[in-house]
Every structure is written in structure tokens, then in C-alpha cells.
Design a protein around this motif. Structure first.
Motif, PDB file in Angstrom:
ATOM      1  N   SER A   1     110.435 112.096  34.800  1.00 53.28           N
ATOM      2  CA  SER A   1     109.172 112.088  35.685  1.00 53.28           C
ATOM      3  C   SER A   1     109.728 112.808  36.912  1.00 53.28           C
ATOM      4  O   SER A   1     108.937 113.573  37.511  1.00 53.28           O
ATOM      5  CB  SER A   1     108.826 110.938  36.111  1.00 53.28           C
ATOM      6  N   LYS A   2     111.173 113.100  37.055  1.00 52.23           N
ATOM      7  CA  LYS A   2     111.580 113.823  38.187  1.00 52.23           C
ATOM      8  C   LYS A   2     111.088 115.308  38.252  1.00 52.23           C
ATOM      9  O   LYS A   2     110.494 115.807  39.201  1.00 52.23           O
ATOM     10  CB  LYS A   2     113.362 113.804  38.224  1.00 52.23           C
ATOM     11  N   LEU A   3     111.362 116.006  36.943  1.00 46.21           N
ATOM     12  CA  LEU A   3     110.675 117.467  36.815  1.00 46.21           C
ATOM     13  C   LEU A   3     109.251 117.439  37.041  1.00 46.21           C
ATOM     14  O   LEU A   3     108.911 118.392  37.714  1.00 46.21           O
ATOM     15  CB  LEU A   3     111.014 117.417  35.251  1.00 46.21           C
ATOM     16  N   TYR A   4     108.563 116.613  36.614  1.00 45.57           N
ATOM     17  CA  TYR A   4     107.101 116.495  36.777  1.00 45.57           C
ATOM     18  C   TYR A   4     106.841 116.429  38.350  1.00 45.57           C
ATOM     19  O   TYR A   4     106.030 117.120  39.021  1.00 45.57           O
ATOM     20  CB  TYR A   4     106.349 115.667  36.016  1.00 45.57           C
ATOM     21  N   PHE A   5     107.520 115.635  39.076  1.00 46.27           N
ATOM     22  CA  PHE A   5     107.348 115.449  40.592  1.00 46.27           C
ATOM     23  C   PHE A   5     107.714 116.680  41.220  1.00 46.27           C
ATOM     24  O   PHE A   5     107.022 116.984  42.194  1.00 46.27           O
ATOM     25  CB  PHE A   5     108.188 114.236  40.971  1.00 46.27           C
ATOM     26  N   ILE A   6     108.966 117.328  40.947  1.00 48.58           N
ATOM     27  CA  ILE A   6     109.198 118.383  41.724  1.00 48.58           C
ATOM     28  C   ILE A   6     108.203 119.574  41.466  1.00 48.58           C
ATOM     29  O   ILE A   6     107.760 120.184  42.275  1.00 48.58           O
ATOM     30  CB  ILE A   6     110.587 118.861  41.392  1.00 48.58           C
ATOM     31  N   GLY A   7     107.775 119.706  40.013  1.00 47.84           N
ATOM     32  CA  GLY A   7     106.731 120.675  39.868  1.00 47.84           C
ATOM     33  C   GLY A   7     105.654 120.617  40.346  1.00 47.84           C
ATOM     34  O   GLY A   7     104.965 121.514  41.074  1.00 47.84           O
ATOM     35  N   ALA A   8     105.013 119.374  40.472  1.00 46.10           N
ATOM     36  CA  ALA A   8     103.728 119.009  41.346  1.00 46.10           C
ATOM     37  C   ALA A   8     103.976 119.578  42.638  1.00 46.10           C
ATOM     38  O   ALA A   8     102.984 120.140  43.323  1.00 46.10           O
ATOM     39  CB  ALA A   8     103.460 117.494  41.303  1.00 46.10           C
ATOM     40  N   LEU A   9     105.115 119.127  43.534  1.00 42.18           N
ATOM     41  CA  LEU A   9     105.102 119.324  44.845  1.00 42.18           C
ATOM     42  C   LEU A   9     105.121 121.124  45.063  1.00 42.18           C
ATOM     43  O   LEU A   9     104.497 121.101  46.333  1.00 42.18           O
ATOM     44  CB  LEU A   9     106.170 118.803  45.397  1.00 42.18           C
ATOM     45  N   ALA A  10     105.697 121.615  44.184  1.00 37.55           N
ATOM     46  CA  ALA A  10     105.809 123.004  44.307  1.00 37.55           C
ATOM     47  C   ALA A  10     104.520 123.756  44.229  1.00 37.55           C
ATOM     48  O   ALA A  10     104.094 124.350  45.016  1.00 37.55           O
ATOM     49  CB  ALA A  10     106.861 123.569  43.378  1.00 37.55           C
ATOM     50  N   LEU A  11     103.727 123.149  43.310  1.00 31.82           N
ATOM     51  CA  LEU A  11     102.444 123.640  43.044  1.00 31.82           C
ATOM     52  C   LEU A  11     101.407 123.338  44.378  1.00 31.82           C
ATOM     53  O   LEU A  11     100.750 123.944  44.536  1.00 31.82           O
ATOM     54  CB  LEU A  11     101.853 123.230  41.884  1.00 31.82           C
ATOM     55  N   PHE A  12     101.706 122.126  44.995  1.00 29.42           N
ATOM     56  CA  PHE A  12     100.830 121.512  46.200  1.00 29.42           C
ATOM     57  C   PHE A  12     100.889 122.596  47.234  1.00 29.42           C
ATOM     58  O   PHE A  12     100.262 123.126  47.934  1.00 29.42           O
ATOM     59  CB  PHE A  12     101.381 120.101  46.157  1.00 29.42           C
ATOM     60  N   VAL A  13     102.297 123.129  47.271  1.00 31.81           N
ATOM     61  CA  VAL A  13     102.475 124.008  48.223  1.00 31.81           C
ATOM     62  C   VAL A  13     101.802 125.398  48.245  1.00 31.81           C
ATOM     63  O   VAL A  13     100.979 125.777  48.953  1.00 31.81           O
ATOM     64  CB  VAL A  13     104.185 124.474  48.568  1.00 31.81           C
ATOM     65  N   GLY A  14     101.735 125.769  46.949  1.00 35.15           N
ATOM     66  CA  GLY A  14     100.931 127.140  46.552  1.00 35.15           C
ATOM     67  C   GLY A  14      99.583 126.659  46.956  1.00 35.15           C
ATOM     68  O   GLY A  14      98.984 127.655  47.479  1.00 35.15           O
TER      69      GLY A  14
END
Lengths: 474, 141
Positions: A14-27
Motif C-alpha cells: 500500500s505504501k507504493l499506492y499512497f506515495i503515487g496518490a500524493l504525487a498525483l494530488f500535487v499535480g
């Protein structure tokens, strides 16, 4: 990472997903700020990034990162609830990269290729699904979403089937399956615009005011169980009653979108009556959160996660409940339909209900994924600051858009004769649009503050609490 | 929450309530499907209208405009633009974009040919005729 501190090692995906999600959130937020500025400086970035392209990126990123957040949450929550390792952690990892690549390619397609060319290149002439709000994705992306969703659901469902079945996993699974099934309507695009719009709402409304509410309820219940230690029996009852009310009001509440798109007149009544009750499940969530905190049986060291969870319940009620109710009755909606009031409601509802629940999950899970029960107090304090900065920033934005909406309705919609035209009205709203920018920039600063909290270490004379050091609630 | 009320009972209420409202919704949608052709003048849904809808979609018009109040709120409502501006104005307007006026909102030029412009106008004409409970309140949309 010290995987030994996790209850189930496979939760680590899930760590992978959380980091990915937050990066896209910034975008998403960066493009949001661009859009806000384009409202004020009309030709900004034109013709490189016209408004419609930037908006597509903004809304599509929102959907993708929330879905990524839901998936990450499910990968963390389900093994723990089912008391067994994930069926296939490898599949989960592969799906992450497939989903991320498909998402990135789609966004690049929007930005680099003219939309009509993109449509032609990707088979839109074979099956036309593009060019409808939020469902702008090219056909291969839509098919990819279906494949990823099915493989994800397979993985999660198999895990639940071989392990313990709880109310939380049951509701979560129903929400996720419902989400995937309703998405299939994105392939339905009748040539009759009225029918097109009707089926379009099957995806859009029955996601955010239906199936997603089940996911929201399940995630919120999970975080509350873990942080308050309240008995499952109590939390299960609340969860079931909340999701019952969500669907009982939300399914026929779809009617509040059927007022003025050519659907039969009885929807004015059905939509008004049922959607007027839609705030109830959100109000129950607020009661639920405060009630559980009051009856808590432990002082969990992760107080930040609890703040996000309670914040989610309150802001979800305000955004989805109160701001939704403001314009949901058909005589009111007759004037506010498609105005800045809608934009105000959309922003606060998505933030309150879905952004905050995903962050609550990340805030609870991420320290554990990083090998400690909770973040150091200093980091939590930064996190709590970020909650308030983001929430107040969003508040400023939403009040500004509400003000803009009221003025817009007054000038453009209310007068029966001599009403002001659309663009002339827009010129009158500039004060509110600037105010919205203030809120938007503040929101971005809040988000950056949140991200910075991941890099804050313990203060002097503060020891980290290792994961598993405290008895965790079952 | 009284003592006698168990989570099993709550779960059954959830299943029963959901099933009931799903079925009711399905029935209403079935009924609406029967009425849509009349309300939308489906008889006038010509191939030109269908082609026009395709142009509307593949240029992502909904990314700035609203149509019957749905879409983005950056540019004017177009559900009633046929009545507000008329066919010739619409075509001339689309052809003359972007205006290039500094600081003003700009609409891209989509390089539509005459046939495509006619189709798009046909789509907007047909859309204008949908019985949608007299929305918008006035001609400005």
C-alpha cells in the motif's frame, strides 16, 4: 523499511499506492491553480494549455489519485481485517505500475495531442466514449481501468474469501465492486443526448453519492476502530446504518441531476425529496466519529490520524451535506444549476468526504508502513497544521465560489427581462475569483506542509514508539 | 442504539433497503426510457445531429461550456444558444476564434469545415428543442 513491524508483510504494497496518490494530488492542485488564474487572466497559457485541457487534467488526476488512495487503503486494510496475507502482493505491485503508466500516458496525451486527434488515434470512432465530462479518457485508458479494477478486485476478494469476514471488509468490497460495475456505463453513449446524460449520471452520481460512500464509511470505521479501540459490535452497527441511509437516499437522489436534462417531470419531486435526505448519512458520520472518540478505550499515539478522520466526518457533512442541500431542491436548482454554486459544492464535497478519508488512511497507515506506531510528535504537529491550512484554504475557496454563485444567479438567472449575459456577469465576479485564488494558494501551501511532515524527525528527548509496542485493537 | 438491536439486524436493514431502492430506481429508469423519445423529439434525431454530437464530443466542448447546465462553467451555456444567437452567428463565431483580445478568455480554433459546422449547428438546434422543464430561466442561460 522494517517489514517485521507490520502485522502482515503484504500490507507493505500500500505504501507504493499512497506515495503515487500524493504525487498525483500535487499535480491536481497545480492544475487547479492554473484554472483559477485562467478565470482571471483569460488568455493565460493559451493556446499551449487551453482551459478545457487543464480542467480535464485537474479532474482526471483527482479521480485517479483518489482511486489509487482507495486501492492503497484496501491493500492495507484487507489483510489486517481478514487476518491473512494478501492473495498476491506481486499482482498488486504490477497493477500499480500499470495504473500509473496508463494514467501518465493519458495525461500526456491530453497535454501534447489535440483532443480530436487523440480521439481518432485511440479508436473513438469505433466506440465513441470520449468528450463527456470526467469520462474524457481515450478508449484504451477506459479499458485499462476496467482490467486494473477487475484484477484488483480479484486480489482483494480472494484475500477476504480466505480470511476473516468483517462488516468493514464486506461494506468495502461492496463499494469497490459497485464502483467497478457502475464504471461500465462509461461505455454507454447513446446518440440521444438525454439518454447519454442519464447513463452518464449512473457513473458520476452513483459513484460519489453511492458506491464511494460505502468505501468512505468502511475506511472511516477502520481508522476509528484502530485509533479509539471501541468495540466492533458498536462500530459495525453504525457502519451499516450509515451506508443504509447513504443508499436509501442516494439512489433515488440521482433524480436531482434529472431535473433539467429532458427527463420526465416526476424527477423534480423524486430528486428533491430523496436528495433532501442525503445529508443524513453524512450527519450520522459526524455523530459516529465524535461518539467513538468520546467512548475511546485508548489514547492512540497517532493523534494526527484521528484529526483527519474527525475532520473528514465534519467537512464531508458540510461539503456534501450542507452545500449539497443548499441547491438540491428543484425550485432552487432551477436558478443555481450549472452556476458557481455547483463548483463550490463540488470542491468542498470532494475535499471533505474523499480527500480527507484517504489522507486519514494514509496518516494512520504510513507510520506503521515506515516501522513505527505513530510519527514523532513534531511531525504530527506539522501534519495537524497542514490539516488546518488546507481546510481553511478550502473554506476560503468555497465561500468565494459561493459568493460568486449567488451574484451570478442574481445578475444572470433571476431577471426575467434584461438579464446580464454570461461573460458580462463573469466580469462582475472578479473579486470573488481573486479571493478563490487566495484560498487555492493557501490550499497548496497546506498540501506542501503535509508532504513536509513526512520528513520531520523526532524532537530532542523524544523517543519513537516502534510499531507493535502498543496493544493494537483487533 | 438499544441493547436488542444487533449488527446483524442493521446488516439486514442495509440489504433490504438497498435492494428495494435499487428495484424502485430501475423501474423509474425503465419508465423514463419510454418517455425520453417524446420529450427529446427523437424523430428529429437526424444523422446530421448524430454527427454534430460527435464533433461536440471530440472537441471536448464540455471542458469549457455547459450543455443543459452540465459541464464546465468557464464559457456560456449552449443548450439554448441556437435560440439566443441563431445558426449564422454560431458558425461565424466558431470560425473567427480565437479573438486574441488580450486578457480575455480564448476559444481554440477547431478548423471545422462547412459540413462539420452545419452538423454542429444541427446538434445544437435539436438540443434546443428538448423539453427540459423550461430551463434555463431566461435566454442568457
Amino acid at each position: 523499511m522494517k517489514p517485521t513491524t507490520l502485522k502482515y508483510q503484504s500490507q507493505a504494497v500500500s505504501k507504493l499506492y499512497f506515495i503515487g496518490a500524493l504525487a498525483l494530488f500535487v499535480g491536481q492542485i497545480v492544475f487547479g491553480i492554473t484554472l483559477g488564474l485562467q478565470y482571471l487572466i483569460g488568455d493565460l497559457m493559451f493556446p499551449a494549455i487551453p482551459f478545457n485541457i487543464a480542467r480535464m487534467v485537474h479532474t482526471n488526476l483527482l479521480i485517479v489519485w483518489l482511486l489509487m488512495g482507495f486501492m492503497g487503503s484496501a491493500y492495507f486494510l484487507v489483510p489486517e481485517e481478514a487476518e491473512t496475507e494478501l492473495y498476491s502482493p506481486l499482482l498488486a505491485k504490477i497493477l500499480f505500475w500499470v495504473f500509473l503508466a496508463a494514467g501518465a500516458l493519458t495525461i500526456l496525451g491530453y497535454l501534447l495531442v489535440p483532443y480530436a486527434t487523440l480521439a481518432e488515434m485511440t479508436g473513438n470512432n469505433l466506440l465513441a466514449t470520449m468528450g463527456r465530462e470526467f469520462l474524457e479518457q481515450p478508449l484504451p485508458t477506459k479499458l485499462g481501468i476496467v482490467v486494473v479494477a477487475l484484477a484488483f478486485l480479484f486480489n482483494i476478494s480472494m484475500t477476504v474469501l480466505k480470511g476473516r469476514k468483517t462488516a468493514i471488509t464486506l461494506v468495502l468490497l461492496m463499494g469497490l465492486w459497485g464502483l467497478a460495475v457502475m464504471f461500465l456505463f462509461s461505455f454507454v453513449n447513446p446518440s440521444n443526448l438525454v439518454r447519454d446524460k442519464m447513463y452518464w449520471w449512473f457513473v458520476v452520481h452513483l459513484w460519489v453519492e453511492g458506491t464511494w460512500e460505502l468505501i468512505l464509511g468502511a475506511l472511516l470505521a477502520f481508522v476509528l476502530i484502530k485509533t479509539t479501540g471501541v468495540d466492533r459490535e458498536v462500530i459495525d452497527k453504525w457502519l451499516y446504518l450509515i451506508v443504509t441511509m447513504a443508499l436509501v437516499t442516494g439512489i433515488l437522489g440521482t433524480g436531482h441531476h434529472f431535473f433539467f436534462i429532458g427527463m420526465p417531470g416526476y424527477w423534480l419531486w423524486v430528486g428533491s425529496v430523496f436528495s433532501a435526505f442525503e445529508p443524513i448519512p453524512f450527519f450520522m458520520m459526524t455523530l459516529f466519529a465524535f461518539n467513538m472518540v468520546q467512548r475511546r478505550k485508548r489514547e492512540h499515539p497517532n493523534q494526527a490520524a484521528l484529526l483527519w478522520a474527525v475532520g473528514c466526518a465534519v467537512m464531508g457533512f458540510l461539503g456534501a451535506g450542507v452545500w449539497g442541500f443548499l441547491h438540491t431542491l428543484s425550485p432552487v436548482n432551477y436558478y443555481t444549476h450549472g452556476s458557481q454554486i455547483t463548483a463550490a459544492h463540488g470542491h468542498l464535497a470532494f475535499y471533505g468526504a474523499y480527500v480527507l478519508v484517504v489522507i486519514a488512511m494514509i496518516s494512520y497507515a504510513m507510520p506503521i508502513l515506515r516501522g513505527r506506531e505513530a510519527n514523532p510528535r513534531r511531525a504530527q504537529s506539522v501534519e495537524m497544521w497542514s490539516f488546518w491550512i488546507m481546510t481553511i484554504g478550502m473554506g476560503v475557496m468555497v465561500l468565494a465560489l459561493t459568493g460568486a454563485g449567488i451574484l451570478q444567479v442574481w445578475l444572470q438567472r433571476m431577471p426575467t427581462e434584461g438579464a446580464m449575459g454570461f461573460m458580462a456577469t463573469q466580469d462582475q465576479l472578479r473579486f470573488f475569483y481573486w479571493l478563490r485564488m487566495v484560498g487555492g494558494v493557501m490550499f497548496l501551501l497546506g498540501l506542501l506542509t503535509y508532504l513536509s511532515s513526512f520528513f520531520v524527525g523526532p524532537g530532542r528527548a523524544e523517543d519513537e514508539v516502534p510499531a507493535g509496542a502498543l496493544p493494537r485493537a483487533a | 442504539m438499544s441493547r436488542g438491536f444487533t449488527s446483524q439486524m442493521a446488516r439486514n436493514i442495509f440489504y433490504g433497503g438497498t435492494l428495494f431502492f435499487v428495484l424502485l430506481f430501475a423501474a423509474l429508469i425503465f419508465d423514463s426510457e419510454q418517455r425520453i423519445p417524446k420529450r427529446s423529439n427523437a424523430g428529429e434525431l437526424t444523422p446530421a445531429v448524430v454527427r454534430g454530437k460527435h464533433i461536440w464530443e471530440t472537441r471536448n466542448c464540455i471542458g469549457c461550456h455547459t450543455l443543459l447546465g452540465e459541464g464546465a462553467y468557464f464559457a456560456p451555456e449552449l443548450g439554448n444558444v441556437y435560440k439566443r444567437r441563431g445558426p449564422d452567428f454560431i458558425k461565424a463565431w466558431i470560425k473567427s476564434q480565437p479573438t486574441g483580445a488580450p486578457g480575455r478568455r480564448q476559444m481554440p480554433n477547431f478548423q471545422l469545415n462547412d459540413q462539420q459546422l452545419d452538423d454542429l449547428v444541427e446538434f445544437l438546434r435539436w438540443t434546443n428543442g428538448i423539453d427540459n422543464e423550461k430551463w434555463p430561466p431566461n435566454i442568457e442561460g
